[in-house]
Write a protein that holds these residues in place. Sequence first.
Motif, PDB file in Angstrom:
ATOM      1  N   ALA A   1     -26.572  29.419 -12.206  1.00  0.00           N
ATOM      2  CA  ALA A   1     -25.900  29.861 -10.984  1.00  0.00           C
ATOM      3  C   ALA A   1     -25.613  31.352 -11.093  1.00  0.00           C
ATOM      4  O   ALA A   1     -25.119  31.816 -12.127  1.00  0.00           O
ATOM      5  CB  ALA A   1     -24.608  29.078 -10.788  1.00  0.00           C
TER       6      ALA A   1
ATOM      7  N   LEU B   1     -28.635  29.829  -2.529  1.00  0.00           N
ATOM      8  CA  LEU B   1     -29.145  29.927  -3.902  1.00  0.00           C
ATOM      9  C   LEU B   1     -30.657  30.151  -3.899  1.00  0.00           C
ATOM     10  O   LEU B   1     -31.172  30.977  -4.659  1.00  0.00           O
ATOM     11  CB  LEU B   1     -28.806  28.656  -4.677  1.00  0.00           C
ATOM     12  CG  LEU B   1     -27.357  28.491  -5.130  1.00  0.00           C
ATOM     13  CD1 LEU B   1     -27.122  27.086  -5.684  1.00  0.00           C
ATOM     14  CD2 LEU B   1     -26.992  29.537  -6.178  1.00  0.00           C
TER      15      LEU B   1
ATOM     16  N   HIS C   1     -18.648  29.217  -4.142  1.00  0.00           N
ATOM     17  CA  HIS C   1     -19.994  28.817  -4.556  1.00  0.00           C
ATOM     18  C   HIS C   1     -20.986  29.070  -3.422  1.00  0.00           C
ATOM     19  O   HIS C   1     -20.609  29.114  -2.245  1.00  0.00           O
ATOM     20  CB  HIS C   1     -20.017  27.342  -4.947  1.00  0.00           C
ATOM     21  CG  HIS C   1     -19.084  26.998  -6.066  1.00  0.00           C
ATOM     22  ND1 HIS C   1     -19.377  27.258  -7.388  1.00  0.00           N
ATOM     23  CD2 HIS C   1     -17.842  26.446  -6.053  1.00  0.00           C
ATOM     24  CE1 HIS C   1     -18.367  26.864  -8.142  1.00  0.00           C
ATOM     25  NE2 HIS C   1     -17.418  26.372  -7.365  1.00  0.00           N
TER      26      HIS C   1
END
Length: 310
Positions: free
Chosen positions: A158, A141, A135
Amino acid sequence: MKEVLINSLKALILIAIFAVMPFVGARYQLTQSRTAVLESNAPNYLSHADPKDLDRLSMQRLSRVLDTKFHSVDSVPRIFVSDIPSELTEIDHIPEKKRLFTSVVLPLILRANEIILAERDILENFQTRIQNGGHLTKSELKWVYTRAARYRVNINKAPTVKDIDRLLYHIDVIPPSLALSQAAMESGWGTARFTQEGNALFGQWTWDGTGMVPERREDGKVHTIKIYDYPLDSVISYMTNLNRHKNYETLRQRRQEIRQRGQILRGEALAPGLAAYSELGVDYVHELVSLINYNGFAVLDRAQLVQADT
């Protein structure tokens, strides 16, 4: 004896602290710098010398960086000017004017491509992590979403492997021969008013009222020529435009096909994707290709920057 051992131990601890702390501090600063670059929307000027004004003697030296046949394209100096030199408007000898223009603009193009390649490297690392079930952090992000917004790529959740592929499709280099030829055409080899006064190399339009009014703007038109703090900003803006505007989808498709075949990206091969850049259409493409060939710019597609002290 015990007291001596304790004092010796304290001394060793102090030595260790003073020896290690600089490295810990340096690592912390490096981490902070990387995070700042990761989260920043601005081009990273920190990895090279600050843009500087060059005096006439420096300009003369710079104009000899690349000779007529561009023998030095494998070691282009990392010199980035803060303004397009006014000397370009004073040089009557065309080969000399072209040589100075190329010596000034080529490093900027290569630097802009470096920034793009650095972003591609980050994206590819993210993609590998996602593919392996990992992740992204919040700052990572944010970085991805910022690039997605800049290049007009919709990512609602995501990021997936396919999302990164779509970003990589847009975030890619422009061959130096093509960028240099367009800069030469649009700026009159650096002599245009908007280039001299606004560091604008590609004559990009804006409608926010902050740019420079074209001298021959048609009645009823409200666009202006976008101006920039540094010439490098102009190059980055130009590449961003080609990488995201719908008019240049053909260019991006051609580029991807060439990459998939493992071939070098050449200006001539991508030039047909710029028919929409000018009202001249196909004739504009022909002029670009002719300029590349006449000036021997094709070899510049292999050019690389080196450190100034090498």
